[in-house]
Design a protein around this motif. Structure first.
Motif, PDB file in Angstrom:
ATOM      1  N   SER A   1      52.848  71.369  80.696  1.00  0.00           N
ATOM      2  CA  SER A   1      51.759  71.769  80.782  1.00  0.00           C
ATOM      3  C   SER A   1      50.403  72.319  80.069  1.00  0.00           C
ATOM      4  O   SER A   1      49.306  72.152  80.135  1.00  0.00           O
ATOM      5  CB  SER A   1      51.834  73.722  81.116  1.00  0.00           C
ATOM      6  N   ASP A   2      51.711  72.029  78.933  1.00  0.00           N
ATOM      7  CA  ASP A   2      50.571  71.758  77.455  1.00  0.00           C
ATOM      8  C   ASP A   2      50.328  70.470  77.197  1.00  0.00           C
ATOM      9  O   ASP A   2      48.747  69.971  76.410  1.00  0.00           O
ATOM     10  CB  ASP A   2      50.951  72.146  76.123  1.00  0.00           C
ATOM     11  N   TRP A   3      50.447  69.727  78.265  1.00  0.00           N
ATOM     12  CA  TRP A   3      50.193  68.528  78.015  1.00  0.00           C
ATOM     13  C   TRP A   3      49.386  67.753  79.180  1.00  0.00           C
ATOM     14  O   TRP A   3      49.738  68.097  80.304  1.00  0.00           O
ATOM     15  CB  TRP A   3      51.057  67.208  77.602  1.00  0.00           C
ATOM     16  N   LEU A   4      48.591  66.724  79.535  1.00  0.00           N
ATOM     17  CA  LEU A   4      47.834  65.688  80.370  1.00  0.00           C
ATOM     18  C   LEU A   4      48.177  64.441  79.921  1.00  0.00           C
ATOM     19  O   LEU A   4      48.679  63.975  78.851  1.00  0.00           O
ATOM     20  CB  LEU A   4      46.478  66.737  80.767  1.00  0.00           C
ATOM     21  N   ILE A   5      48.150  63.758  80.991  1.00  0.00           N
ATOM     22  CA  ILE A   5      47.408  62.257  81.229  1.00  0.00           C
ATOM     23  C   ILE A   5      45.935  61.805  80.742  1.00  0.00           C
ATOM     24  O   ILE A   5      45.550  62.255  81.964  1.00  0.00           O
ATOM     25  CB  ILE A   5      48.424  61.483  82.073  1.00  0.00           C
ATOM     26  N   GLY A   6      45.340  61.194  80.165  1.00  0.00           N
ATOM     27  CA  GLY A   6      44.481  60.553  79.720  1.00  0.00           C
ATOM     28  C   GLY A   6      44.755  59.021  80.019  1.00  0.00           C
ATOM     29  O   GLY A   6      45.425  58.466  79.509  1.00  0.00           O
ATOM     30  N   GLU A   7      43.394  58.863  80.147  1.00  0.00           N
ATOM     31  CA  GLU A   7      43.326  57.236  79.925  1.00  0.00           C
ATOM     32  C   GLU A   7      41.575  57.439  80.019  1.00  0.00           C
ATOM     33  O   GLU A   7      40.747  57.360  79.853  1.00  0.00           O
ATOM     34  CB  GLU A   7      43.270  57.462  81.932  1.00  0.00           C
ATOM     35  N   ARG A   8      41.475  55.994  78.645  1.00  0.00           N
ATOM     36  CA  ARG A   8      40.092  55.823  78.922  1.00  0.00           C
ATOM     37  C   ARG A   8      40.440  54.241  79.062  1.00  0.00           C
ATOM     38  O   ARG A   8      40.719  53.015  78.176  1.00  0.00           O
ATOM     39  CB  ARG A   8      40.051  55.606  76.855  1.00  0.00           C
ATOM     40  N   GLY A   9      39.559  53.861  79.510  1.00  0.00           N
ATOM     41  CA  GLY A   9      39.428  52.222  79.506  1.00  0.00           C
ATOM     42  C   GLY A   9      41.072  51.534  80.821  1.00  0.00           C
ATOM     43  O   GLY A   9      41.372  52.143  80.947  1.00  0.00           O
ATOM     44  N   ASN A  10      41.620  50.873  79.596  1.00  0.00           N
ATOM     45  CA  ASN A  10      42.833  50.306  80.587  1.00  0.00           C
ATOM     46  C   ASN A  10      44.111  50.632  79.136  1.00  0.00           C
ATOM     47  O   ASN A  10      44.917  50.939  79.277  1.00  0.00           O
ATOM     48  CB  ASN A  10      43.377  48.594  79.849  1.00  0.00           C
ATOM     49  N   GLN A  11      43.169  52.180  78.808  1.00  0.00           N
ATOM     50  CA  GLN A  11      44.847  52.735  77.605  1.00  0.00           C
ATOM     51  C   GLN A  11      44.509  53.916  78.199  1.00  0.00           C
ATOM     52  O   GLN A  11      44.515  54.644  79.147  1.00  0.00           O
ATOM     53  CB  GLN A  11      43.867  52.751  76.576  1.00  0.00           C
ATOM     54  N   LYS A  12      46.191  54.811  78.392  1.00  0.00           N
ATOM     55  CA  LYS A  12      46.133  55.370  79.017  1.00  0.00           C
ATOM     56  C   LYS A  12      48.128  55.932  77.821  1.00  0.00           C
ATOM     57  O   LYS A  12      48.768  55.531  77.915  1.00  0.00           O
ATOM     58  CB  LYS A  12      47.306  54.952  80.100  1.00  0.00           C
ATOM     59  N   GLY A  13      48.327  57.422  77.806  1.00  0.00           N
ATOM     60  CA  GLY A  13      48.473  58.241  77.301  1.00  0.00           C
ATOM     61  C   GLY A  13      49.130  59.771  77.468  1.00  0.00           C
ATOM     62  O   GLY A  13      47.222  60.262  77.408  1.00  0.00           O
ATOM     63  N   LYS A  14      49.410  60.522  77.244  1.00  0.00           N
ATOM     64  CA  LYS A  14      49.781  61.912  76.842  1.00  0.00           C
ATOM     65  C   LYS A  14      48.161  62.361  76.020  1.00  0.00           C
ATOM     66  O   LYS A  14      48.832  62.112  74.921  1.00  0.00           O
ATOM     67  CB  LYS A  14      50.881  62.440  76.202  1.00  0.00           C
ATOM     68  N   VAL A  15      48.096  63.608  76.257  1.00  0.00           N
ATOM     69  CA  VAL A  15      47.381  64.168  75.269  1.00  0.00           C
ATOM     70  C   VAL A  15      47.308  65.633  75.768  1.00  0.00           C
ATOM     71  O   VAL A  15      47.348  66.296  76.229  1.00  0.00           O
ATOM     72  CB  VAL A  15      45.702  64.336  75.738  1.00  0.00           C
ATOM     73  N   PRO A  16      46.932  66.538  74.291  1.00  0.00           N
ATOM     74  CA  PRO A  16      47.089  67.738  74.162  1.00  0.00           C
ATOM     75  C   PRO A  16      46.278  68.634  74.651  1.00  0.00           C
ATOM     76  O   PRO A  16      44.890  68.347  74.615  1.00  0.00           O
ATOM     77  CB  PRO A  16      47.747  68.265  72.877  1.00  0.00           C
ATOM     78  N   VAL A  17      46.350  70.093  75.836  1.00  0.00           N
ATOM     79  CA  VAL A  17      45.263  70.165  76.574  1.00  0.00           C
ATOM     80  C   VAL A  17      44.094  71.187  75.583  1.00  0.00           C
ATOM     81  O   VAL A  17      43.373  71.131  75.580  1.00  0.00           O
ATOM     82  CB  VAL A  17      46.000  71.414  77.544  1.00  0.00           C
ATOM     83  N   THR A  18      45.078  71.214  74.485  1.00  0.00           N
ATOM     84  CA  THR A  18      44.159  72.390  73.017  1.00  0.00           C
ATOM     85  C   THR A  18      43.648  71.363  72.417  1.00  0.00           C
ATOM     86  O   THR A  18      42.617  71.517  72.412  1.00  0.00           O
ATOM     87  CB  THR A  18      44.913  72.775  72.204  1.00  0.00           C
TER      88      THR A  18
END
Length: 366
Positions: A343-360
């Motif tokens: 729950s402390d992580w989300l999947i983030g997308e920016r254009g064609n880039q994708k990866g885990k990002v911390p919610v904080t």
């Protein structure tokens, strides 16, 4: 003793003459020698330089040391020609308190370990601040103080001397005018027809002697005034060099400020990274990111049809591995969650880039 008394009497006479001339000028009863326009511009420029330099100097002191008591203490040490004791900065003191608190709470716990990290950073910030204060005092404050306490005092002294020379000159002009009027009056007075010849000749000779003496005093006063005006002019023209020197010092001050804030920014970035990893790994029930990466393959994750949101990045974040997405402060990204993800992580997308990002590090937008 006789010489001192005579000198005292002479100085008193000169002072009285100047006072009379100054008073008559204020009352409009005597002429005043005016300085040329270029000289007046130099005087105005010098006064403007002094006033603004003093304001900049005082406000820079307030910027570098907001505590007025500390400024007074440093001023007293400077006047006594003694070195002021080294003073701990507020950031260093805060860092020390945090580290002492961590020892009491226990350095092994999440709060204690975080206090130690933040305390170390605050002490580094305090060290950078102390270096900035020392550099600014040497490269910027000292040249401004030298101008106000050195060059400007010399200029003020010569200006006062020039004003005295002008008063002496105008007093001599007044005496010469009176001597000419007295000689002309003695030459045309009708009393010469009834007075003894010896008395008339004596009066004419006395008037002529007074006229010659007044002319000689005027020449001497004019010479002294011109000499003093030239000395004062040279000092006033040196204000241009003062501006050049202060410009160089201002550049050095800006460079010191830029280096200080850059160093502080680097320290805070490092702290954010350390706190991010500590916060994520130390929370109860939270799994480290490398554990999550073993059970979740980012390249296989697909964005859901619904449930995606926009998020604003609060801080810069450097990805720890290939499963994470690096972030830049203030940018907008698309985020969503997937089943089985912490729950402390989300999947983030920016254009064609994708990866885990911390919610904080995010501010979720509606």
């Amino acid at each position: 003793m006789d010489f001192n008394v005579k000198k005292l009497a002479s100085d008193a006479g000169v002072f009285f003459t100047r006072a009379v001339q100054f008073t008559e000028e204020k009352l409009g009863q005597a002429e005043k020698t005016e300085l040329d326009a270029h000289f007046e511009n130099l005087l105005s420029r010098a006064d403007c330089t002094k006033n603004w330099t003093e304001k900049i100097f005082r406000q820079t002191e307030v910027l570098l040391q907001p505590n007025p008591s500390a400024r007074i203490e440093e001023f007293l040490y400077e006047k006594l020609d003694r070195k002021a004791p080294s003073r701990i900065t507020n950031a260093e003191l805060l860092g020390q308190y945090m580290q002492d608190a961590a020892k009491e709470f226990g350095a092994g716990g999440p709060y204690g370990s975080t206090l130690i990290k933040v305390g170390e950073c605050e002490r580094r910030l305090g060290g950078a601040e102390r270096e900035f204060l020392q550099t600014s005092a040497i490269s910027f404050l000292t040249p401004l103080r030298n101008f106000l306490e050195g060059d400007w005092r010399t200029i003020s002294k010569e200006r006062r001397l020039l004003e005295n020379r002008r008063l002496d000159l105008d007093a001599c002009k007044t005496r010469l005018k009176k001597a000419k009027a007295a000689e002309a009056k003695a030459a045309v007075s009708p009393l010469v027809l009834f007075l003894p010849r010896n008395y008339v000749l004596s009066a004419s000779a006395s008037a002529y002697f007074s006229l010659c003496q007044a002319e000689h005093e005027l020449r001497v006063a004019q010479t002294e005034f011109d000499r003093q005006a030239e000395v004062t002019r040279l000092l006033l023209e040196g204000i241009s060099s003062t501006h050049v020197n202060h410009l160089r010092c201002l550049h050095e001050f800006v460079e010191a400020q830029a280096a200080y804030y850059k160093q502080c920014h680097l320290h805070m970035q490092e702290l954010q990274k350390e706190l991010g990893s500590l916060f994520i790994n130390d929370l109860p029930g939270c799994c480290p990111s490398n554990v999550t990466s073993d059970t979740l393959k980012i390249e296989e994750v697909q964005a859901p049809a619904t449930g995606t949101r926009k998020a604003k990045v609060l801080y810069d974040y450097d990805a720890a591995d290939s499963s994470e997405l690096s972030l830049l402060a203030d940018e907008l990204i698309t985020v969503y969650t997937v089943p089985g993800m912490d729950s402390d992580w989300l999947i983030g997308e920016r254009g064609n880039q994708k990866g885990k990002v911390p919610v904080t590090y995010l501010e979720l937008l509606s």
